[in-house]
Write a protein that holds these residues in place. Structure first.
Motif, PDB file in Angstrom:
ATOM      1  N   MET A   1       3.556   2.754  -9.342  1.00  0.00           N
ATOM      2  CA  MET A   1       4.173   2.893  -8.038  1.00  0.00           C
ATOM      3  C   MET A   1       4.890   4.236  -7.932  1.00  0.00           C
ATOM      4  O   MET A   1       5.549   4.671  -8.883  1.00  0.00           O
ATOM      5  N   ARG A   2       4.754   4.883  -6.772  1.00  0.00           N
ATOM      6  CA  ARG A   2       5.522   6.083  -6.450  1.00  0.00           C
ATOM      7  C   ARG A   2       6.267   5.846  -5.151  1.00  0.00           C
ATOM      8  O   ARG A   2       5.718   5.274  -4.200  1.00  0.00           O
ATOM      9  N   ILE A   3       7.522   6.292  -5.108  1.00  0.00           N
ATOM     10  CA  ILE A   3       8.310   6.242  -3.879  1.00  0.00           C
ATOM     11  C   ILE A   3       8.126   7.569  -3.156  1.00  0.00           C
ATOM     12  O   ILE A   3       8.290   8.642  -3.750  1.00  0.00           O
ATOM     13  N   VAL A   4       7.773   7.506  -1.868  1.00  0.00           N
ATOM     14  CA  VAL A   4       7.495   8.731  -1.109  1.00  0.00           C
ATOM     15  C   VAL A   4       8.339   8.742   0.167  1.00  0.00           C
ATOM     16  O   VAL A   4       8.772   7.700   0.658  1.00  0.00           O
ATOM     17  N   ASP A   5       8.567   9.945   0.665  1.00  0.00           N
ATOM     18  CA  ASP A   5       9.352  10.120   1.888  1.00  0.00           C
ATOM     19  C   ASP A   5       8.435  10.060   3.110  1.00  0.00           C
ATOM     20  O   ASP A   5       7.756  11.034   3.436  1.00  0.00           O
ATOM     21  N   ARG A   6       8.394   8.902   3.754  1.00  0.00           N
ATOM     22  CA  ARG A   6       7.644   8.725   4.997  1.00  0.00           C
ATOM     23  C   ARG A   6       8.176   7.478   5.676  1.00  0.00           C
ATOM     24  O   ARG A   6       8.875   6.671   5.066  1.00  0.00           O
ATOM     25  N   ALA A   7       7.818   7.326   6.919  1.00  0.00           N
ATOM     26  CA  ALA A   7       8.248   6.154   7.674  1.00  0.00           C
ATOM     27  C   ALA A   7       7.219   5.026   7.568  1.00  0.00           C
ATOM     28  O   ALA A   7       7.557   3.888   7.235  1.00  0.00           O
ATOM     29  N   VAL A   8       5.991   5.341   7.884  1.00  0.00           N
ATOM     30  CA  VAL A   8       4.893   4.366   7.812  1.00  0.00           C
ATOM     31  C   VAL A   8       3.660   5.071   7.252  1.00  0.00           C
ATOM     32  O   VAL A   8       3.541   6.291   7.365  1.00  0.00           O
ATOM     33  N   PRO A   9       2.753   4.317   6.664  1.00  0.00           N
ATOM     34  CA  PRO A   9       2.850   2.884   6.361  1.00  0.00           C
ATOM     35  C   PRO A   9       3.844   2.622   5.234  1.00  0.00           C
ATOM     36  O   PRO A   9       4.177   3.541   4.480  1.00  0.00           O
ATOM     37  N   ILE A  10       4.283   1.373   5.135  1.00  0.00           N
ATOM     38  CA  ILE A  10       5.242   1.054   4.077  1.00  0.00           C
ATOM     39  C   ILE A  10       4.582   1.178   2.710  1.00  0.00           C
ATOM     40  O   ILE A  10       5.159   1.754   1.786  1.00  0.00           O
ATOM     41  N   TYR A  11       3.352   0.660   2.569  1.00  0.00           N
ATOM     42  CA  TYR A  11       2.622   0.745   1.299  1.00  0.00           C
ATOM     43  C   TYR A  11       1.274   1.412   1.510  1.00  0.00           C
ATOM     44  O   TYR A  11       0.654   1.263   2.577  1.00  0.00           O
ATOM     45  N   THR A  12       0.819   2.137   0.494  1.00  0.00           N
ATOM     46  CA  THR A  12      -0.564   2.589   0.439  1.00  0.00           C
ATOM     47  C   THR A  12      -1.125   2.237  -0.934  1.00  0.00           C
ATOM     48  O   THR A  12      -0.369   2.111  -1.914  1.00  0.00           O
ATOM     49  N   TYR A  13      -2.443   2.073  -0.977  1.00  0.00           N
ATOM     50  CA  TYR A  13      -3.108   1.718  -2.234  1.00  0.00           C
ATOM     51  C   TYR A  13      -4.318   2.603  -2.450  1.00  0.00           C
ATOM     52  O   TYR A  13      -5.043   2.926  -1.507  1.00  0.00           O
ATOM     53  N   ALA A  14      -4.550   2.968  -3.692  1.00  0.00           N
ATOM     54  CA  ALA A  14      -5.768   3.668  -4.086  1.00  0.00           C
ATOM     55  C   ALA A  14      -6.068   3.304  -5.533  1.00  0.00           C
ATOM     56  O   ALA A  14      -5.149   3.069  -6.336  1.00  0.00           O
ATOM     57  N   ARG A  15      -7.334   3.242  -5.847  1.00  0.00           N
ATOM     58  CA  ARG A  15      -7.726   2.977  -7.237  1.00  0.00           C
ATOM     59  C   ARG A  15      -8.024   4.300  -7.923  1.00  0.00           C
ATOM     60  O   ARG A  15      -8.799   5.110  -7.416  1.00  0.00           O
TER      61      ARG A  15
END
Length: 500
Positions: A231-245
């Motif tokens: 998991m990485r915490i990023v500075d953005r409003a949306v989307p709350i979560y993103t996923y990639a393999r």
């Protein structure tokens, strides 16, 4: 803060860790009891109202279809739009429980094995170690830990070959229902080697303006860190979560502004076999046995079993599934039943079609099940056909003892003390879909079978198109639908009191 996670807590966390009605069904009752109201069928206001008035008062857009019948004779007692096919949601799990128990047997259990391709000489395994799944959908970290201990107790201190994981006892599927949002923990991957319902626990805390985060595979006594999810915490409003393999790694990001000071949630795992191997490796290392990183294999080689774990029997597993509505349990049981019928693993859509044909042949109904859990809104079955499925004597004998009790509640959703009927049923909830099906034992000893389906498919489609986890209006709609169910059941319990 100390956390204690029992098997029940792991199951319940699937409900509490998400803020959506797509799986986390809103409680039907509060904990407060309320006095028994006037339940005399001659004087009770609820006994005098018509079902049409109850439906109108619920103020639900979409379709409400229901049927009530005598469980013994099949006599139709009441029905409205009972021939319209609607999404059954998690009521599907009642069908799956019947399909699995009648196909596999009530005492069936899933076996997870440790295999070795060579002998153990002076504490050294001369070959590969294989963690081989048997399709157990309810396998949790504490049970994996017990398997690790069996391995260590053999006196093995190292292996000369590879550490391999095999998850092809059942076909792999990346998500139960692909249209769902990526981060929903109730929509994980499906395979033959599963752990913690194929979910990883993400936890965060903020101190001195900085976050610490952890991804772990916690259960009652263990909390091993996980390396196949990041998991990485990023500075953005949306989307709350993103996923990639990223190869063998599930890479997640989360919006910093959505976290607050602390919290946690379960996220889905997309590499379930490697996830189980990752946790096994961590726990073996903690007990002094280093293993290489796990590698997936597609075929099992010739190997000897050196340790194994047997799941609880299928009846207990299905009772738990019907209570907690765990989607992976349903998919694992349904896929295994289909594999037994056809002699080989079938992909999920084909397995659901097999269950559909099985139901049609047994109960002379028309249905279309798209999965075994009810997570997909593509499935269709009518209230009258669901009643026909449930009224089969085998279904009554199999399902009634393992369905959960549905307490009757008043307008404030408080439990009515000593209500003169017992309802056991399976609930189902998606955004703008609410379903309930099961059995009523009346005060006079009569047995009724019922199905209540409600769906506003246009509103559901709008919410999905907008990508909303909890679309505007869905909470109120589903709450009114559940109140409708309560009022219908209470009316039926008063009006239809013929003895068995």
């Amino acid at each position: 803060m100390t956390h204690h996670f029992t098997r029940r807590a792991l199951l319940t966390s699937a409900l509490s860790s998400v803020a959506t009605v797509a799986f986390a069904e809103a409680p039907l009752t509060s904990l407060r009891p309320t006095a028994r109201p006037d339940l005399d069928p001659k004087t009770s206001p609820l006994a005098q109202v018509t079902t049409a008035e109850i439906i109108a008062d619920a103020d639900l857009n979409g379709v409400v279809g229901f049927m009530l019948a005598d469980a013994k004779t099949g006599q139709l007692l009441e029905a409205t739009d009972a021939d319209i096919g609607l999404p059954p949601a998690s009521v599907t799990k009642a069908m799956t429980a019947l399909f699995a128990i009648k196909t596999l047997g009530p005492d069936y259990s899933f076996r997870t094995r440790l295999l070795a391709t060579g002998p153990v000489v002076d504490g050294v395994l001369q070959g590969d170690l294989i963690l081989a799944g048997g399709g157990n959908p309810n396998f949790v970290t504490d049970e994996l830990s017990a398997l690790v201990k069996q391995f260590v107790d053999l006196g093995i201190t190292k292996i000369t070959g590879a550490f391999q994981v095999w998850g092809d006892a059942l076909p792999y599927r990346e998500e139960i229902d692909p249209p769902q949002l990526d981060h929903l923990g109730y929509n994980p991957s499906v395979g033959g080697l599963n752990l913690n319902f194929n979910r990883v626990h993400f936890e965060w805390r903020r101190a001195n303006g900085r976050y610490t985060i952890a991804m772990d595979a916690r259960s009652e006594t263990q909390r091993p860190l996980v390396y196949t999810s990041r998991m990485r915490i990023v500075d953005r409003a949306v989307p709350i979560y993103t996923y990639a393999r990223a190869g063998k790694i599930d890479e997640w990001t989360v919006a910093r502004g959505a976290l607050g000071d602390s919290g946690s949630r379960w996220l889905p795992v997309r590499n379930p076999a490697l996830y189980a191997g990752d946790v096994f490796q961590t726990m073996a290392r903690a007990l002094g046995v280093p293993l290489p990183n796990p590698e997936k294999i597609a075929e099992l080689p010739e190997a000897d079993e050196i340790a194994a774990h047997e799941s609880e029997d299928l009846t207990k597993m299905m009772r738990s599934m019907l209570r907690f509505s765990t989607n992976l349990t349903a998919e694992g049981a349904g896929l295994t039943a289909t594999k037994t019928i056809v002699g080989k693993p079938f992909e999920l859509p084909e397995s659901a079609a097999c269950m559909t044909r099985w139901a049609e042949q047994r109960s002379n109904v028309r249905a279309n099940f798209a999965d075994h859990s009810g997570l997909s809104d593509v499935s269709r079955v009518s209230a009258q056909d669901m009643v026909a499925i449930l009224r089969d004597p085998d279904a009554i004998g199999t399902l009634r003892p393992i369905l959960k009790d549905i307490p009757m509640t008043d307008e404030d959703r408080d439990v009515i003390v000593d209500f003169p009927a017992r309802v056991v049923a399976k609930t189902g909830t998606l955004n703008f879909v609410s379903t309930l099906a099961g059995y009523v034992r009346t005060e006079a000893g009569g047995d009724l079978v019922f199905t209540i389906f409600a769906a506003d498919l246009e509103a559901r489609a709008r919410g999905k198109a907008a990508g909303d986890e909890q679309p505007a209006g869905s909470i109120g709609w589903n709450r009114r639908a559940k109140r409708l169910q309560q009022r219908l059941l209470q009316r039926w319990s008063l009006v239809f009191q013929s003895e068995a």
